[in-house]
Design a protein around this motif. Sequence first.
Motif, PDB file in Angstrom:
ATOM      1  N   GLU A 138       0.831  -1.207   0.000  1.00  0.00           N
ATOM      2  CA  GLU A 138       0.000   0.000   0.000  1.00  0.00           C
ATOM      3  C   GLU A 138       0.862   1.252   0.000  1.00  0.00           C
ATOM      4  O   GLU A 138       0.541   2.241  -0.675  1.00  0.00           O
ATOM      5  CB  GLU A 138      -0.927  -0.006   1.215  1.00  0.00           C
ATOM      6  CG  GLU A 138      -1.818   1.216   1.346  1.00  0.00           C
ATOM      7  CD  GLU A 138      -2.811   1.370   0.209  1.00  0.00           C
ATOM      8  OE1 GLU A 138      -3.345   2.487   0.048  1.00  0.00           O
ATOM      9  OE2 GLU A 138      -3.051   0.389  -0.523  1.00  0.00           O
ATOM     10  N   THR A 139       1.971   1.223   0.728  1.00  0.00           N
ATOM     11  CA  THR A 139       2.890   2.364   0.725  1.00  0.00           C
ATOM     12  C   THR A 139       3.437   2.601  -0.674  1.00  0.00           C
ATOM     13  O   THR A 139       3.468   3.747  -1.156  1.00  0.00           O
ATOM     14  CB  THR A 139       4.047   2.117   1.705  1.00  0.00           C
ATOM     15  OG1 THR A 139       3.514   1.975   3.027  1.00  0.00           O
ATOM     16  CG2 THR A 139       5.034   3.274   1.680  1.00  0.00           C
ATOM     17  N   MET A 140       3.862   1.540  -1.330  1.00  0.00           N
ATOM     18  CA  MET A 140       4.399   1.671  -2.682  1.00  0.00           C
ATOM     19  C   MET A 140       3.320   2.136  -3.663  1.00  0.00           C
ATOM     20  O   MET A 140       3.596   2.907  -4.582  1.00  0.00           O
ATOM     21  CB  MET A 140       5.006   0.345  -3.132  1.00  0.00           C
ATOM     22  CG  MET A 140       6.252  -0.060  -2.369  1.00  0.00           C
ATOM     23  SD  MET A 140       7.634   1.079  -2.639  1.00  0.00           S
ATOM     24  CE  MET A 140       8.046   0.684  -4.341  1.00  0.00           C
ATOM     25  N   ARG A 141       2.096   1.667  -3.474  1.00  0.00           N
ATOM     26  CA  ARG A 141       1.012   2.101  -4.368  1.00  0.00           C
ATOM     27  C   ARG A 141       0.796   3.600  -4.253  1.00  0.00           C
ATOM     28  O   ARG A 141       0.606   4.298  -5.253  1.00  0.00           O
ATOM     29  CB  ARG A 141      -0.277   1.354  -4.030  1.00  0.00           C
ATOM     30  CG  ARG A 141      -1.417   1.641  -5.010  1.00  0.00           C
ATOM     31  CD  ARG A 141      -2.709   0.996  -4.556  1.00  0.00           C
ATOM     32  NE  ARG A 141      -3.225   1.638  -3.365  1.00  0.00           N
ATOM     33  CZ  ARG A 141      -3.909   2.788  -3.361  1.00  0.00           C
ATOM     34  NH1 ARG A 141      -4.151   3.424  -4.501  1.00  0.00           N
ATOM     35  NH2 ARG A 141      -4.357   3.297  -2.228  1.00  0.00           N
ATOM     36  N   ARG A 142       0.862   4.115  -3.034  1.00  0.00           N
ATOM     37  CA  ARG A 142       0.664   5.552  -2.840  1.00  0.00           C
ATOM     38  C   ARG A 142       1.826   6.353  -3.417  1.00  0.00           C
ATOM     39  O   ARG A 142       1.623   7.429  -3.984  1.00  0.00           O
ATOM     40  CB  ARG A 142       0.477   5.856  -1.355  1.00  0.00           C
ATOM     41  CG  ARG A 142      -0.804   5.272  -0.781  1.00  0.00           C
ATOM     42  CD  ARG A 142      -1.068   5.736   0.614  1.00  0.00           C
ATOM     43  NE  ARG A 142      -2.297   5.160   1.142  1.00  0.00           N
ATOM     44  CZ  ARG A 142      -2.892   5.533   2.274  1.00  0.00           C
ATOM     45  NH1 ARG A 142      -2.353   6.532   2.993  1.00  0.00           N
ATOM     46  NH2 ARG A 142      -3.994   4.959   2.680  1.00  0.00           N
ATOM     47  N   VAL A 143       3.032   5.852  -3.258  1.00  0.00           N
ATOM     48  CA  VAL A 143       4.198   6.537  -3.833  1.00  0.00           C
ATOM     49  C   VAL A 143       4.064   6.602  -5.353  1.00  0.00           C
ATOM     50  O   VAL A 143       4.232   7.659  -5.968  1.00  0.00           O
ATOM     51  CB  VAL A 143       5.501   5.825  -3.427  1.00  0.00           C
ATOM     52  CG1 VAL A 143       6.678   6.383  -4.220  1.00  0.00           C
ATOM     53  CG2 VAL A 143       5.740   5.969  -1.933  1.00  0.00           C
ATOM     54  N   ALA A 144       3.763   5.462  -5.983  1.00  0.00           N
ATOM     55  CA  ALA A 144       3.617   5.437  -7.440  1.00  0.00           C
ATOM     56  C   ALA A 144       2.416   6.265  -7.888  1.00  0.00           C
ATOM     57  O   ALA A 144       2.439   6.893  -8.960  1.00  0.00           O
ATOM     58  CB  ALA A 144       3.489   3.998  -7.927  1.00  0.00           C
ATOM     59  N   GLY A 145       1.375   6.277  -7.072  1.00  0.00           N
ATOM     60  CA  GLY A 145       0.174   7.024  -7.429  1.00  0.00           C
ATOM     61  C   GLY A 145       0.360   8.522  -7.416  1.00  0.00           C
ATOM     62  O   GLY A 145      -0.461   9.270  -7.976  1.00  0.00           O
ATOM     63  N   ALA A 146       1.447   8.996  -6.807  1.00  0.00           N
ATOM     64  CA  ALA A 146       1.713  10.432  -6.744  1.00  0.00           C
ATOM     65  C   ALA A 146       2.601  10.911  -7.887  1.00  0.00           C
ATOM     66  O   ALA A 146       2.963  12.088  -7.935  1.00  0.00           O
ATOM     67  CB  ALA A 146       2.371  10.778  -5.409  1.00  0.00           C
ATOM     68  N   THR A 147       2.932  10.049  -8.830  1.00  0.00           N
ATOM     69  CA  THR A 147       3.836  10.424  -9.915  1.00  0.00           C
ATOM     70  C   THR A 147       3.084  11.085 -11.065  1.00  0.00           C
ATOM     71  O   THR A 147       1.858  10.972 -11.188  1.00  0.00           O
ATOM     72  CB  THR A 147       4.576   9.189 -10.461  1.00  0.00           C
ATOM     73  OG1 THR A 147       3.611   8.278 -11.034  1.00  0.00           O
ATOM     74  CG2 THR A 147       5.352   8.483  -9.357  1.00  0.00           C
ATOM     75  N   GLU A 148       3.848  11.756 -11.914  1.00  0.00           N
ATOM     76  CA  GLU A 148       3.262  12.355 -13.116  1.00  0.00           C
ATOM     77  C   GLU A 148       2.684  11.285 -14.030  1.00  0.00           C
ATOM     78  O   GLU A 148       1.659  11.510 -14.683  1.00  0.00           O
ATOM     79  CB  GLU A 148       4.328  13.150 -13.874  1.00  0.00           C
ATOM     80  CG  GLU A 148       4.818  14.393 -13.151  1.00  0.00           C
ATOM     81  CD  GLU A 148       5.859  15.144 -13.961  1.00  0.00           C
ATOM     82  OE1 GLU A 148       5.911  14.943 -15.198  1.00  0.00           O
ATOM     83  OE2 GLU A 148       6.624  15.925 -13.359  1.00  0.00           O
ATOM     84  N   ALA A 160       1.219   8.524 -13.188  1.00  0.00           N
ATOM     85  CA  ALA A 160      -0.093   8.102 -12.700  1.00  0.00           C
ATOM     86  C   ALA A 160      -1.175   9.080 -13.146  1.00  0.00           C
ATOM     87  O   ALA A 160      -2.265   8.670 -13.569  1.00  0.00           O
ATOM     88  CB  ALA A 160      -0.068   7.977 -11.175  1.00  0.00           C
ATOM     89  N   ALA A 161      -0.875  10.374 -13.079  1.00  0.00           N
ATOM     90  CA  ALA A 161      -1.829  11.376 -13.553  1.00  0.00           C
ATOM     91  C   ALA A 161      -2.053  11.239 -15.055  1.00  0.00           C
ATOM     92  O   ALA A 161      -3.182  11.346 -15.553  1.00  0.00           O
ATOM     93  CB  ALA A 161      -1.319  12.775 -13.207  1.00  0.00           C
ATOM     94  N   GLU A 162      -0.971  10.976 -15.786  1.00  0.00           N
ATOM     95  CA  GLU A 162      -1.080  10.797 -17.239  1.00  0.00           C
ATOM     96  C   GLU A 162      -1.910   9.571 -17.579  1.00  0.00           C
ATOM     97  O   GLU A 162      -2.713   9.597 -18.522  1.00  0.00           O
ATOM     98  CB  GLU A 162       0.318  10.674 -17.837  1.00  0.00           C
ATOM     99  CG  GLU A 162       0.379  10.145 -19.266  1.00  0.00           C
ATOM    100  CD  GLU A 162      -0.293  11.040 -20.293  1.00  0.00           C
ATOM    101  OE1 GLU A 162      -0.463  10.586 -21.446  1.00  0.00           O
ATOM    102  OE2 GLU A 162      -0.642  12.202 -19.958  1.00  0.00           O
ATOM    103  N   GLY A 163      -1.737   8.491 -16.815  1.00  0.00           N
ATOM    104  CA  GLY A 163      -2.516   7.287 -17.075  1.00  0.00           C
ATOM    105  C   GLY A 163      -4.004   7.526 -16.916  1.00  0.00           C
ATOM    106  O   GLY A 163      -4.813   7.069 -17.740  1.00  0.00           O
ATOM    107  N   GLY A 164      -4.377   8.257 -15.866  1.00  0.00           N
ATOM    108  CA  GLY A 164      -5.783   8.572 -15.658  1.00  0.00           C
ATOM    109  C   GLY A 164      -6.332   9.468 -16.758  1.00  0.00           C
ATOM    110  O   GLY A 164      -7.449   9.256 -17.260  1.00  0.00           O
ATOM    111  N   ALA A 165      -5.544  10.466 -17.164  1.00  0.00           N
ATOM    112  CA  ALA A 165      -5.982  11.379 -18.218  1.00  0.00           C
ATOM    113  C   ALA A 165      -6.131  10.644 -19.551  1.00  0.00           C
ATOM    114  O   ALA A 165      -7.100  10.866 -20.293  1.00  0.00           O
ATOM    115  CB  ALA A 165      -4.979  12.523 -18.355  1.00  0.00           C
ATOM    116  N   ALA A 166      -5.175   9.775 -19.850  1.00  0.00           N
ATOM    117  CA  ALA A 166      -5.233   9.031 -21.107  1.00  0.00           C
ATOM    118  C   ALA A 166      -6.452   8.115 -21.158  1.00  0.00           C
ATOM    119  O   ALA A 166      -7.108   7.991 -22.200  1.00  0.00           O
ATOM    120  CB  ALA A 166      -3.951   8.218 -21.289  1.00  0.00           C
ATOM    121  N   ALA A 167      -6.767   7.478 -20.027  1.00  0.00           N
ATOM    122  CA  ALA A 167      -7.945   6.615 -19.989  1.00  0.00           C
ATOM    123  C   ALA A 167      -9.226   7.422 -20.201  1.00  0.00           C
ATOM    124  O   ALA A 167     -10.122   7.002 -20.941  1.00  0.00           O
ATOM    125  CB  ALA A 167      -7.996   5.875 -18.652  1.00  0.00           C
ATOM    126  N   ALA A 168      -9.295   8.602 -19.572  1.00  0.00           N
ATOM    127  CA  ALA A 168     -10.486   9.441 -19.717  1.00  0.00           C
ATOM    128  C   ALA A 168     -10.636   9.964 -21.140  1.00  0.00           C
ATOM    129  O   ALA A 168     -11.758  10.118 -21.645  1.00  0.00           O
ATOM    130  CB  ALA A 168     -10.412  10.610 -18.735  1.00  0.00           C
TER     131      ALA A 168
END
Length: 267
Positions: free
Chosen positions: A237-247, A249-257
Amino acid sequence: MTSADGAGPVADLVRYDLDGHVATITYNRPERLNAIDGAMRQALNAAFSRFRDEEDAWVAIVTGAGRAFCAGADLRGEGDPTGEFTGTFWERPTVNSFESGWEIFKPVIAAVNGYCIGYGFTLVTWCDFVIASERAEFGFPEVRLGVPTMVGAIRLPRKINWQYAMELLLTGERIGADRAHEIGLAGWVVPHEELMNEARALAARLVRGAPLAARAIKEVAVRTADLPMTDAIRFGETMRRVAGATEDAAEGGAAAAERREPRWRAR
């Protein structure tokens, strides 16, 4: 495509080629079946250090020139193939190469083109994927030379069934590609001439994923193997949060949308 920096005999012993985000590391001492001596040890460490640290290198393919992947230690070569050590026996470091356990959480593919013996086999036990040519042979001959296989004895039973691992470690016998596939050592066996095409195809699939997320996944898989479940989940869970705070991760969400392919930057 870029090649390894530097020139001269040491740099020539291991080739490093970066094509897009895929680094190909090639044992390049075919006249000695890619057996490792002191100079080649330095070159291998330099290549894996570069792969670990180079931002544009997301996946590695490791293979050999000629008819061998790596025939193990060159007992007639110059220098110490295990690396440079100082101090007494008990002060010697044991993690001094990728084979002995450098922490590299980028995916690594072994494209095994022929003899994969001793040190070569040890490296394969640290790889995430093993694609074997139909000509590949695997073996740990150390027991027949009167010495134990150390890192192989640690890693191999974690990769395959205990009895199959002990058979290889305690008999010193070799197995071919089909047997390696049968016991779960090799994920794929392919015609020899298709080996590198298959490895590059797998690498191409891997670089479609977010590189930082992939490294987090591999690190969680490695570090939690011996943890109690609750501790493993907490670390994950710690690693998921660290990775989730990266650029990325934001790009992945934007690309999916936006229904488009993401543009990863490893940031």
